[in-house]
Design an enzyme around this catalytic site. Sequence first.
Site, PDB file in Angstrom:
ATOM      1  N   GLU A   1      -6.583   4.336   8.114  1.00  0.00           N
ATOM      2  CA  GLU A   1      -6.563   5.194   8.030  1.00  0.00           C
ATOM      3  C   GLU A   1      -7.467   6.024   7.192  1.00  0.00           C
ATOM      4  O   GLU A   1      -8.161   7.167   7.005  1.00  0.00           O
ATOM      5  CB  GLU A   1      -4.831   5.645   6.835  1.00  0.00           C
ATOM      6  CG  GLU A   1      -4.004   5.754   8.156  1.00  0.00           C
ATOM      7  CD  GLU A   1      -2.996   5.294   6.991  1.00  0.00           C
ATOM      8  OE1 GLU A   1      -2.876   5.135   5.787  1.00  0.00           O
ATOM      9  OE2 GLU A   1      -1.702   4.866   7.426  1.00  0.00           O
TER      10      GLU A   1
ATOM     11  N   GLU B   1      -5.338  -5.663  10.947  1.00  0.00           N
ATOM     12  CA  GLU B   1      -4.177  -4.682  11.201  1.00  0.00           C
ATOM     13  C   GLU B   1      -4.242  -3.778  12.321  1.00  0.00           C
ATOM     14  O   GLU B   1      -5.147  -3.050  12.451  1.00  0.00           O
ATOM     15  CB  GLU B   1      -4.638  -3.702   9.675  1.00  0.00           C
ATOM     16  CG  GLU B   1      -4.202  -4.472   8.212  1.00  0.00           C
ATOM     17  CD  GLU B   1      -3.063  -3.226   7.356  1.00  0.00           C
ATOM     18  OE1 GLU B   1      -1.466  -3.586   7.217  1.00  0.00           O
ATOM     19  OE2 GLU B   1      -3.898  -2.121   7.484  1.00  0.00           O
TER      20      GLU B   1
ATOM     21  N   GLY C   1       2.934  -1.599   4.162  1.00  0.00           N
ATOM     22  CA  GLY C   1       2.657   0.278   3.934  1.00  0.00           C
ATOM     23  C   GLY C   1       4.336   0.861   4.008  1.00  0.00           C
ATOM     24  O   GLY C   1       4.765   0.273   2.673  1.00  0.00           O
ATOM     25  N   GLY C   2       4.740   1.223   4.565  1.00  0.00           N
ATOM     26  CA  GLY C   2       6.218   1.371   4.889  1.00  0.00           C
ATOM     27  C   GLY C   2       7.792   0.660   3.851  1.00  0.00           C
ATOM     28  O   GLY C   2       7.799   0.996   2.985  1.00  0.00           O
TER      29      GLY C   2
ATOM     30  N   SER D   1       3.735  -2.500  10.083  1.00  0.00           N
ATOM     31  CA  SER D   1       5.076  -2.634  10.273  1.00  0.00           C
ATOM     32  C   SER D   1       5.353  -4.006   9.981  1.00  0.00           C
ATOM     33  O   SER D   1       6.590  -4.292  11.030  1.00  0.00           O
ATOM     34  CB  SER D   1       5.476  -2.210  11.647  1.00  0.00           C
ATOM     35  OG  SER D   1       4.995  -0.933  11.739  1.00  0.00           O
TER      36      SER D   1
ATOM     37  N   HIS E   1      -9.546   0.514   5.169  1.00  0.00           N
ATOM     38  CA  HIS E   1      -8.398   0.535   6.366  1.00  0.00           C
ATOM     39  C   HIS E   1      -8.238   1.732   7.252  1.00  0.00           C
ATOM     40  O   HIS E   1      -9.307   2.217   7.146  1.00  0.00           O
ATOM     41  CB  HIS E   1      -6.897   1.123   5.178  1.00  0.00           C
ATOM     42  CG  HIS E   1      -5.657   0.895   5.070  1.00  0.00           C
ATOM     43  ND1 HIS E   1      -5.293   2.224   6.198  1.00  0.00           N
ATOM     44  CD2 HIS E   1      -4.561   0.695   4.744  1.00  0.00           C
ATOM     45  CE1 HIS E   1      -4.255   2.136   6.831  1.00  0.00           C
ATOM     46  NE2 HIS E   1      -3.444   0.817   5.684  1.00  0.00           N
TER      47      HIS E   1
ATOM     48  N   GLY F   1       2.804   1.197  11.134  1.00  0.00           N
ATOM     49  CA  GLY F   1       3.627   2.857  10.488  1.00  0.00           C
ATOM     50  C   GLY F   1       4.222   3.370  12.276  1.00  0.00           C
ATOM     51  O   GLY F   1       4.557   3.770  12.025  1.00  0.00           O
TER      52      GLY F   1
ATOM     53  N   ASN G   1       0.942  -1.200   0.207  1.00  0.00           N
ATOM     54  CA  ASN G   1       0.103  -0.059   0.226  1.00  0.00           C
ATOM     55  C   ASN G   1       1.245   1.582   0.215  1.00  0.00           C
ATOM     56  O   ASN G   1       1.968   1.629   1.112  1.00  0.00           O
ATOM     57  CB  ASN G   1      -1.302  -0.085   1.487  1.00  0.00           C
ATOM     58  CG  ASN G   1      -1.719   1.159   1.247  1.00  0.00           C
ATOM     59  OD1 ASN G   1      -2.056   2.118   0.802  1.00  0.00           O
ATOM     60  ND2 ASN G   1      -2.028   1.298   2.548  1.00  0.00           N
ATOM     61  N   TRP G   2       1.158   2.267  -0.794  1.00  0.00           N
ATOM     62  CA  TRP G   2       1.993   3.217  -1.178  1.00  0.00           C
ATOM     63  C   TRP G   2       1.411   4.410  -0.738  1.00  0.00           C
ATOM     64  O   TRP G   2       2.142   5.173  -0.332  1.00  0.00           O
ATOM     65  CB  TRP G   2       2.184   3.117  -2.381  1.00  0.00           C
ATOM     66  CG  TRP G   2       2.824   2.163  -3.673  1.00  0.00           C
ATOM     67  CD1 TRP G   2       3.649   1.347  -2.649  1.00  0.00           C
ATOM     68  CD2 TRP G   2       3.337   2.075  -5.435  1.00  0.00           C
ATOM     69  NE1 TRP G   2       3.984  -0.011  -3.563  1.00  0.00           N
ATOM     70  CE2 TRP G   2       4.257   1.210  -4.964  1.00  0.00           C
ATOM     71  CE3 TRP G   2       3.607   3.101  -6.335  1.00  0.00           C
ATOM     72  CZ2 TRP G   2       4.829   0.593  -5.921  1.00  0.00           C
ATOM     73  CZ3 TRP G   2       3.576   2.101  -7.519  1.00  0.00           C
ATOM     74  CH2 TRP G   2       4.434   1.320  -7.236  1.00  0.00           C
ATOM     75  N   LYS G   3       0.358   3.945  -0.264  1.00  0.00           N
ATOM     76  CA  LYS G   3      -0.447   5.465   0.232  1.00  0.00           C
ATOM     77  C   LYS G   3      -0.212   6.834  -0.370  1.00  0.00           C
ATOM     78  O   LYS G   3      -0.803   6.628  -1.332  1.00  0.00           O
ATOM     79  CB  LYS G   3      -0.663   5.351   1.896  1.00  0.00           C
ATOM     80  CG  LYS G   3      -0.045   4.500   2.561  1.00  0.00           C
ATOM     81  CD  LYS G   3       0.329   4.305   4.024  1.00  0.00           C
ATOM     82  CE  LYS G   3      -0.198   3.627   4.632  1.00  0.00           C
ATOM     83  NZ  LYS G   3       0.532   3.935   6.020  1.00  0.00           N
TER      84      LYS G   3
HETATM   85  C1  PEP Z   1      -0.952  -0.332   6.407  1.00  0.00           C
HETATM   86  O1  PEP Z   1      -0.681   0.713   5.909  1.00  0.00           O
HETATM   87  O2  PEP Z   1      -1.341  -1.124   5.856  1.00  0.00           O
HETATM   88  C2  PEP Z   1      -0.270  -0.958   7.084  1.00  0.00           C
HETATM   89  C3  PEP Z   1       0.665  -2.190   7.358  1.00  0.00           C
HETATM   90  O3  PEP Z   1       1.899   0.513   7.184  1.00  0.00           O
HETATM   91  P1  PEP Z   1       3.093  -0.619   7.623  1.00  0.00           P
HETATM   92  O4  PEP Z   1       3.611  -1.216   7.394  1.00  0.00           O
HETATM   93  O5  PEP Z   1       3.981   0.885   6.923  1.00  0.00           O
HETATM   94  O6  PEP Z   1       2.964  -0.325   9.346  1.00  0.00           O
END
Ligand code: PEP
Length: 251
Positions: free
Chosen positions: A95, A164, A231-232, A210, A93, A170, A9-11
Site C-alpha cells: 500500500e 505479499e 491485515g483484515g 488474505s 508494504h 485484502g 497490521n491494523w492499517k
Molecule cells: C497486509 O496488509 O499486509 C495484508 C496481508 O492484508 P490482508 O491480510 O487483509 O490481505
Amino acid sequence: MRTKFIAGNWKMNLTKTSSIELARAIARAIPNNVDVGVAPPFVYIDAVASVIAGSKLLLGAQDVHCEQGGAFTGEICVPMLKDLGVKFCLSGHSERRHILNESSDLVSKKTHTIYSGGLIVIHCVGETLEQRDSNQTLNVIRSQLSELQPKIITDPNRLVIAYEPVWAIGTGEVATPDDAQEAAAAIRSRVSEFHGTETAASVRILYGGSVKPGNVAPIMAQPDVDGALVGGASLDAGQFAQICRYRELAA
Ligand code: PEP
C-alpha cells in the site's frame, strides 16, 4: 531453528478504545511457542503499549521516516518508536509502494534506517496481478530484495521478509501453499546471494495476503514459510488468535 512469527497490521483502522480492547484480547490469547506482534496506527501505539506491558505480544509500527530525526514536519522516526516500546516496523508494504508511491530507493532507505536503529524490520515484497500474469513474480521479488543492499545484516533475527502478492492483499484471494513456498525459497536464495547462506538460513520469511484461520495451516506447513503478515483478520481477536494457534487447527 526459526521461531514462527505472526504479525498483525491494523492499517488505518480502529479507535483508541477498540485498539486497547483488541490488544488486550490478543495479548491474553497468544500461544507461547510463536512470536506474535501487532502494528497499530501511530496514534494508538502508546495506548496499546500500556495494556500489553508484561505480555509476550510484540509492539510494531506500520511505517517510519527514513531519517533518524530532524526537520521533517509530520513525520515519525525510529528513536520515537523505540521510546514507546516498538520492536518491529514494516517497510515496503504494497500500500505504501503502490498507493503512496514510495520508490524502491525510499523503501531501501527505510529498511536500512529501521535495522540500523535497532528494530526488527519486516521488508515486504510481492508482485502485482499484471506481473504475476506475465510470469514476472520471481523477477519482481529479486529486484525488490536488491533494496536490502548494501549489506546491513549482522543479526538475522532482526531481518524478516514478507512475501505479499499484491493481488492477494485484502482481496480474499490467497496464494496456494506451493506458490508461497516457491516465493519463500526464492527469497531465501536471493538473500543468500548477498548475505551468505548462514544468514539466509536464519532469516524469517512470512507470507501475507488474505490469511485467515481456514487457510493458514497449509501455508505455515511449508518449509521456507516462517510466519504470516495478517491485515483484515488481525482486526478480530478471535480470528487472529486462531491464526496464531495454527498448529491446533492443523491437528
Ligand atoms: C497486509 O496488509 O499486509 C495484508 C496481508 O492484508 P490482508 O491480510 O487483509 O490481505
